[in-house]
Design a protein around this motif. Structure first.
Motif, PDB file in Angstrom:
ATOM      1  N   LEU A 336      74.762   0.327   0.138  1.00  0.00           N
ATOM      2  CA  LEU A 336      74.311   0.199  -0.974  1.00  0.00           C
ATOM      3  C   LEU A 336      73.379  -0.618  -1.341  1.00  0.00           C
ATOM      4  O   LEU A 336      73.098  -1.051  -1.766  1.00  0.00           O
ATOM      5  CB  LEU A 336      75.970  -0.223  -1.973  1.00  0.00           C
ATOM      6  N   PRO A 340      69.944  -2.384  -3.412  1.00  0.00           N
ATOM      7  CA  PRO A 340      70.271  -3.123  -5.051  1.00  0.00           C
ATOM      8  C   PRO A 340      69.388  -2.883  -6.174  1.00  0.00           C
ATOM      9  O   PRO A 340      68.472  -3.165  -6.158  1.00  0.00           O
ATOM     10  CB  PRO A 340      69.487  -4.114  -4.386  1.00  0.00           C
ATOM     11  N   GLU A 401      77.137  -3.574  -7.143  1.00  0.00           N
ATOM     12  CA  GLU A 401      76.371  -2.054  -7.134  1.00  0.00           C
ATOM     13  C   GLU A 401      77.636  -1.096  -8.343  1.00  0.00           C
ATOM     14  O   GLU A 401      78.398  -1.258  -8.348  1.00  0.00           O
ATOM     15  CB  GLU A 401      75.792  -0.984  -6.328  1.00  0.00           C
TER      16      GLU A 401
END
Length: 575
Positions: A336, A340, A401
């Motif tokens: 993740l 970003p 996220e």
């Protein structure tokens, strides 16, 4: 195969057979590109002992013989794991899986019993491997894919036992084309694209592990080339990966001119840096398939908008125990954090069949390819799925996220509904893979339960055509250009448009630039493949408007075989 006897012939010094210069061999195209270089071949494999002629080990020495085998198998597994750690993407996955095969309980147990009965370690390895090869071949499907891997492990262990170097691909000192009957993933994963300019195999199919890794490396590749074994080492050949043609000793000036044209085209493609759109501005997300944090960070340097397929199996394969939620969370955070604010689609555990879990004993299945794999594992081991979803949710919370999560091997709307509920309980965006023809046929009902779908064309093609994707004899059937497969994709694309929900493709079909245009014409909204293919696909889409993509799709659907589909689509796009 066609030949033109208008030039000197090439003769293999070890045989009386000859291959006329300008001979053209044809196979199944896998990776487009042009390579002109001399042939190299894998090094000699160790002699495999014959059980009938083997000496019997004395009773007093059998324990030591068993220990000798165990140590050799462990060394082979450790070397493969080390190579997996240095690799990324699919290469890392298949190397890790092959390392696990070297210490598979069923195989090592059979070897051990043969040693106890008096066989030498070398003979026991050969005999046990032959038994498992017969079993895998009989089972067919994805299990048959393990035959090449097992033979590779067999040869590596026998070489270690014999004190000779492990077999494998030579490291060329000049640009070359690697030709082989077949290649183990452990060999393909270690290729240097700067020196190995092309890859040609006599066996295999367009979605085999070797083909997938060739795409990842960006090496022009053709598989299922009959007669390839007649071409001697050192012969200069021209590989046209797009056309699926290999020309023996072509006209040097013409071959070099084709290479230069390809280099200029490749340089133009390399300048494409996204985002993905058609020529008339219709957005098409170009995404990457990744395996871990390392491959995700590498993908972030390519012109992709995010991750369309994060294969999570690497965190589970070759583990004696299930990774903890905290361990998984750390892995998912890495991925993740590589994108970003970008789109990241995580596929839940797709194990079983050719990717067994050491800590989840599923017993022996008559047909593992159609057995307990993917989401179905959750039925017998529900904690595997809930722990994984907990870890993904924790990684999302830690990074801020919002990952999308999809389940593999979904066949019914009820499965999609149950999975979606588990995801939504954790604040995750739910989706499913369309790999089973039933899921394509039920696309409207499934899309009513989830927020998106992603089509895995490798398995969808295999299941639709009832053809083992590792079979060179069936390579034409496992071609994603099969009109029957395209019709199923059309059904999913139409259902996605009606529901106003995204439809992605994350199988190897997404790496074919012409097929990518057809997929967009069928209603696909995102394409996820090897990062090395992103610029090629993006640049091709940028040259085609949506109307031409739809025309190419219609032209392909109107045909009855993959070759005609390719030709019809190309003609429509150029019109």
């Amino acid at each position: 195969m066609s030949s033109h006897v208008d030039a000197p012939v090439t003769t293999d010094p070890d045989t009386t057979d000859t291959v006329p210069a300008r001979t053209v061999f044809t196979g199944t195209p896998v990776v487009a590109g042009v390579a002109y270089a001399p042939v190299i071949r894998p090094g000699k494999r160790p002699d495999v002992p014959d059980a009938a002629s083997s000496a019997v080990v004395d009773d007093a020495e059998r324990v030591a013989e068993g220990e000798r085998f165990t140590a050799s198998a462990a060394r082979v597994a450790d070397r493969l794991r080390a190579r997996a750690s240095a690799a990324t993407g699919v290469a890392a996955e298949v190397l890790s899986a092959t390392a696990g095969l070297a210490q598979d309980r069923g195989w090592t147990g059979t070897v051990g019993k043969l040693i106890v009965a008096g066989s030498t370690a070398e003979t026991a390895v050969a005999t046990a491997s032959a038994q498992f090869v017969d079993m895998f071949t009989t089972l067919g499907g994805v299990m048959a894919e393990r035959v090449t891997d097992l033979r590779d492990v067999r040869d590596r262990v026998i070489a270690d036992l014999s004190g000779v170097p492990e077999p494998g691909v030579p490291q060329p000192d000049r640009p070359s084309v690697l030709c082989a009957d077949d290649l183990a993933p452990a060999d393909t994963a270690g290729l240097d694209p700067a020196m190995v300019r092309g890859l040609v195999t006599r066996l295999g199919g367009p979605t085999s592990h070797t083909a997938i890794i060739a795409r990842q490396l960006g090496i022009p590749c053709v598989v299922a080339v009959d007669g390839l074994d007649r071409v001697p080492v050192g012969t200069r050949i021209l590989v046209d990966g797009g056309a699926g043609e290999i020309t023996v000793e072509p006209d040097p000036d013409q071959a070099r001119d084709l290479e230069r044209q390809h280099a200029r085209h490749a340089a133009e493609i390399a300048r494409w840096n996204g985002p993905g759109t058609t020529a008339d501005g219709v957005p098409v997300a170009i995404l990457a398939n990744v395996q871990d944090g390392i491959s995700a960070r590498k993908a972030s340097t390519a012109p992709v908008e995010g991750i369309g397929l994060f294969r999570t199996e690497l965190a589970f394969l070759d583990r004696a125990t299930e990774p903890t939620v905290d361990e998984q969370t750390a892995i998912y955070r890495e991925v993740l954090e590589a994108f970003p604010g970008g789109k990241v689609v995580i596929r839940t555990l797709d194990a079983g069949s050719d990717k067994p879990l050491q800590f989840a004993d599923q017993g022996v299945e008559a047909n593992p390819a159609l057995g307990v794999r993917g989401l179905r594992i959750a039925t017998g081991s529900p904690g595997l799925l809930t722990h994984q979803l907990d870890a993904i949710a924790a990684a999302a919370a830690a990074t801020g996220e919002s990952p999308w999560v999809m389940a593999p091997m979904v066949a019914t709307a009820a499965e999609a509904r149950d999975f979606a509920a588990l995801c939504r309980d954790r604040g995750l965006t739910p989706g499913v893979m369309v790999e089973v023809p039933a899921a394509a046929l039920l696309a409207p009902a499934i899309l009513a339960e989830v927020d998106f779908v992603s089509i895995g064309t490798n398995d969808l093609t295999q299941y639709t055509m009832a053809a083992d994707r590792m079979s060179s004899e069936l390579a034409a059937l496992t071609d994603p250009w099969q009109p029957a497969v395209l019709r199923l994709i059309e059904m999913v694309g139409r259902a996605g448009g009606d529901a106003n929900k995204p439809v992605g493709v994350c199988g190897e079909a997404a790496a074919d630039p012409v097929l990518a245009c057809v997929l967009v014409g069928l209603g696909v909204t995102s394409l996820s493949g090897a990062p090395t293919s992103s610029a090629t696909v993006g640049a091709r889409l940028a040259d085609a408007d949506l109307a031409h993509c739809r025309a190419a799709a219609a032209a392909a659907l109107a045909t009855a075989d993959p070759i005609a589909a390719r030709e019809a689509a190309a003609a429509a796009l150029s019109g």
